[in-house]
Design a protein around this motif. Sequence first.
Motif, PDB file in Angstrom:
ATOM      1  N   LEU A   1     -12.604  16.769  33.266  1.00  0.00           N
ATOM      2  CA  LEU A   1     -11.900  16.785  34.445  1.00  0.00           C
ATOM      3  C   LEU A   1     -12.866  16.280  35.534  1.00  0.00           C
ATOM      4  O   LEU A   1     -12.329  15.269  36.220  1.00  0.00           O
ATOM      5  CB  LEU A   1     -11.581  18.140  35.019  1.00  0.00           C
ATOM      6  CG  LEU A   1     -10.276  18.094  36.182  1.00  0.00           C
ATOM      7  CD1 LEU A   1      -9.241  17.408  35.644  1.00  0.00           C
ATOM      8  CD2 LEU A   1     -10.234  19.671  36.276  1.00  0.00           C
ATOM      9  N   THR A   2     -14.003  16.333  35.386  1.00  0.00           N
ATOM     10  CA  THR A   2     -15.086  15.781  36.586  1.00  0.00           C
ATOM     11  C   THR A   2     -15.233  14.642  36.271  1.00  0.00           C
ATOM     12  O   THR A   2     -15.337  13.656  37.219  1.00  0.00           O
ATOM     13  CB  THR A   2     -16.562  16.751  36.389  1.00  0.00           C
ATOM     14  OG1 THR A   2     -16.186  18.141  36.689  1.00  0.00           O
ATOM     15  CG2 THR A   2     -17.322  16.192  37.440  1.00  0.00           C
ATOM     16  N   LEU A   3     -15.355  14.100  34.865  1.00  0.00           N
ATOM     17  CA  LEU A   3     -15.544  12.666  34.710  1.00  0.00           C
ATOM     18  C   LEU A   3     -14.498  12.036  35.243  1.00  0.00           C
ATOM     19  O   LEU A   3     -14.605  10.587  35.498  1.00  0.00           O
ATOM     20  CB  LEU A   3     -15.764  12.436  33.011  1.00  0.00           C
ATOM     21  CG  LEU A   3     -17.229  12.860  32.759  1.00  0.00           C
ATOM     22  CD1 LEU A   3     -17.124  13.012  31.154  1.00  0.00           C
ATOM     23  CD2 LEU A   3     -18.103  12.249  33.090  1.00  0.00           C
ATOM     24  N   ARG A   4     -13.004  12.325  35.008  1.00  0.00           N
ATOM     25  CA  ARG A   4     -12.155  11.694  35.199  1.00  0.00           C
ATOM     26  C   ARG A   4     -11.796  11.441  36.796  1.00  0.00           C
ATOM     27  O   ARG A   4     -11.526  10.534  37.396  1.00  0.00           O
ATOM     28  CB  ARG A   4     -10.809  12.366  34.679  1.00  0.00           C
ATOM     29  CG  ARG A   4      -9.151  11.937  35.142  1.00  0.00           C
ATOM     30  CD  ARG A   4      -9.011  10.427  34.256  1.00  0.00           C
ATOM     31  NE  ARG A   4      -8.105   9.869  35.018  1.00  0.00           N
ATOM     32  CZ  ARG A   4      -8.183   8.812  35.505  1.00  0.00           C
ATOM     33  NH1 ARG A   4      -9.355   7.892  35.380  1.00  0.00           N
ATOM     34  NH2 ARG A   4      -7.032   8.037  36.361  1.00  0.00           N
ATOM     35  N   THR A   5     -11.659  12.706  37.584  1.00  0.00           N
ATOM     36  CA  THR A   5     -11.304  12.753  39.064  1.00  0.00           C
ATOM     37  C   THR A   5     -12.696  12.266  39.749  1.00  0.00           C
ATOM     38  O   THR A   5     -12.485  11.725  40.848  1.00  0.00           O
ATOM     39  CB  THR A   5     -11.154  14.147  39.461  1.00  0.00           C
ATOM     40  OG1 THR A   5     -12.088  15.077  39.152  1.00  0.00           O
ATOM     41  CG2 THR A   5      -9.588  14.560  38.706  1.00  0.00           C
ATOM     42  N   LEU A   6     -13.978  12.620  39.457  1.00  0.00           N
ATOM     43  CA  LEU A   6     -15.041  12.261  40.161  1.00  0.00           C
ATOM     44  C   LEU A   6     -15.708  10.977  39.827  1.00  0.00           C
ATOM     45  O   LEU A   6     -16.141  10.180  40.618  1.00  0.00           O
ATOM     46  CB  LEU A   6     -15.961  13.508  40.331  1.00  0.00           C
ATOM     47  CG  LEU A   6     -16.814  13.546  41.291  1.00  0.00           C
ATOM     48  CD1 LEU A   6     -16.094  13.884  42.557  1.00  0.00           C
ATOM     49  CD2 LEU A   6     -18.094  14.458  41.029  1.00  0.00           C
ATOM     50  N   CYS A   7     -15.668  10.726  38.612  1.00  0.00           N
ATOM     51  CA  CYS A   7     -16.636   9.576  37.961  1.00  0.00           C
ATOM     52  C   CYS A   7     -15.584   8.322  37.600  1.00  0.00           C
ATOM     53  O   CYS A   7     -16.069   7.314  37.329  1.00  0.00           O
ATOM     54  CB  CYS A   7     -17.323   9.851  36.950  1.00  0.00           C
ATOM     55  SG  CYS A   7     -18.456  11.434  37.306  1.00  0.00           S
ATOM     56  N   GLY A   8     -14.170   8.757  37.830  1.00  0.00           N
ATOM     57  CA  GLY A   8     -13.322   7.445  37.516  1.00  0.00           C
ATOM     58  C   GLY A   8     -13.312   7.008  36.073  1.00  0.00           C
ATOM     59  O   GLY A   8     -12.900   5.859  35.874  1.00  0.00           O
TER      60      GLY A   8
END
Lengths: 406, 121
Positions: A123-130
């Motif tokens: 989720l972090t890679l998707r939402t924060l790191c795009g």
Amino acid sequence: MTSELELVFRREWGRAVAVVTRVTGDLGAAEDAVQEAFTEALERWSAGPPPDEPRAWLITVARNRALDQLRREARRNEKEGEAVRLLGESGPPQPTGMVADDRLRLVFTCCHPALEPGVRIALTLRTLCGLTTAEIAAMFLVSEPAMAQRLVRAKRKIRDAAIPYRVPEDHELPDRMPAVLRVVYLVFTEGHRAGVGERVVRDELCDEAIRLARLLTRLSPDDPEALGLLALLLLTDARRAARTTADGRVVPLAEQDRALWDRQRTDEGVRVLGAAVARRRPGPYQLQAAIAACHTTAPTAADTDWTRIAELYETLAQHDPSPVIHANRAVAVAKSQGPAAGLAVLDRLTADRRVRGWHLLHAARADLLRRLGRRDEAADAYRTALALDPPPAEREFLTARLDELA
Amino acid sequence: MRYLCLLTKGADAVVPEPGTPEFTATLDAFETANRAMADAGVLIELGRLQSESSATTVRASGEETVLTDGPFAELKEEVCGFYLLECADLDEALRWAATIPLVRAGGAVEVRPLMAQAGPR
């Protein structure tokens, strides 16, 4: 998409999602809105020159799209008041944390303990790191639909259960920090991992991880592990320019051109590590940072203090008795006491079912066997490592070593 | 936002007998926790359930209503009570759920958000 635009998108995605989430209070809706804004930008900017402030443009458009959507929903639900409130500049109550950063809030949401640990990093890679769902699915070796479903489920839970979008208060931090430190560490590791994806994307991940680690040390200045993590990332990242050749091949630590190492990053890393150690509460990140410091501060590979590194790995194994730590200790033991001593440590590990499928273990064994002159066994170990499907850059390196033996 | 907390004693919890000091201590602990929730204004309703053996399940077969003696399903972890809380967000609900004494006595609490505007209030 042109690579220049793609780079802008990568860089701005997390910030845009974070800002719009703060305005709307809904992570899923924010992501949709940012996606829309990016699509719109792609159409406009490929036709003409991009605006002077692409970041501001993207955030304004995404924010407007999200508010349009909310207004439509509000009308449907006859909840005009809600939309009016959201459309006003006030927005939902602002978090009271010391460090007000939208992306920091977002990472605490993505790492909420009510979410399954495995989905937090995705989720972090998707939402924060795009990163795209496809890229994340490839990293975690699952199918794209499976990853998409896990992400949707997590975002739905954040919305439906009202997982707050805020940096926890001081008294909550001790419970919440470890999960966030872990995810920041994993974001960096993904960026640092050899040979997967494009170099620019990878560099962005490392930069973002360092930025977040820095914010976390400001948020919780007395947490030695937050300092330890920042030190670890800085000391590892200092070697970035020397890690790969122009064509993407991995350069082993011993063969790296140390003149390319970033002196400033190293100095900062050592300073931060000193501040962490002064708090006299050792932990895994501090120990790993100390190991990274041994490497990064050695003027030449021959100057590396392998005895100290072996000791640090031994202490680290007490915190985290994973076979990976023992494997690294074996390498340090080999360097300080000779390849035979290292091989003895490694051979105790190959019995462990958890690591038998880990290519680096066999690559390390192969290297020690080669140095002991046991060429046939070394070649076998290289072949075992290659059969375990290492990343492309490492595959090339291992193949080259195997060819030298032939 | 409303959250329903479902309580279970846990599979092999030993429940103190009424009249024993342990029973009184348990009651006191619940009373203290409940009062704190009420004082904070988050407690809407709470209740203890009679045992599953007192349950009747209602279904329909065609036009006909069919009653079954017993719960929906024999669960290993029987639901024994509930709290309905009004909280700002999940963090607040989880904080209060953790104060329910059952949590420290081998039981567990499942925290479920209610849908907004789900039926009459």
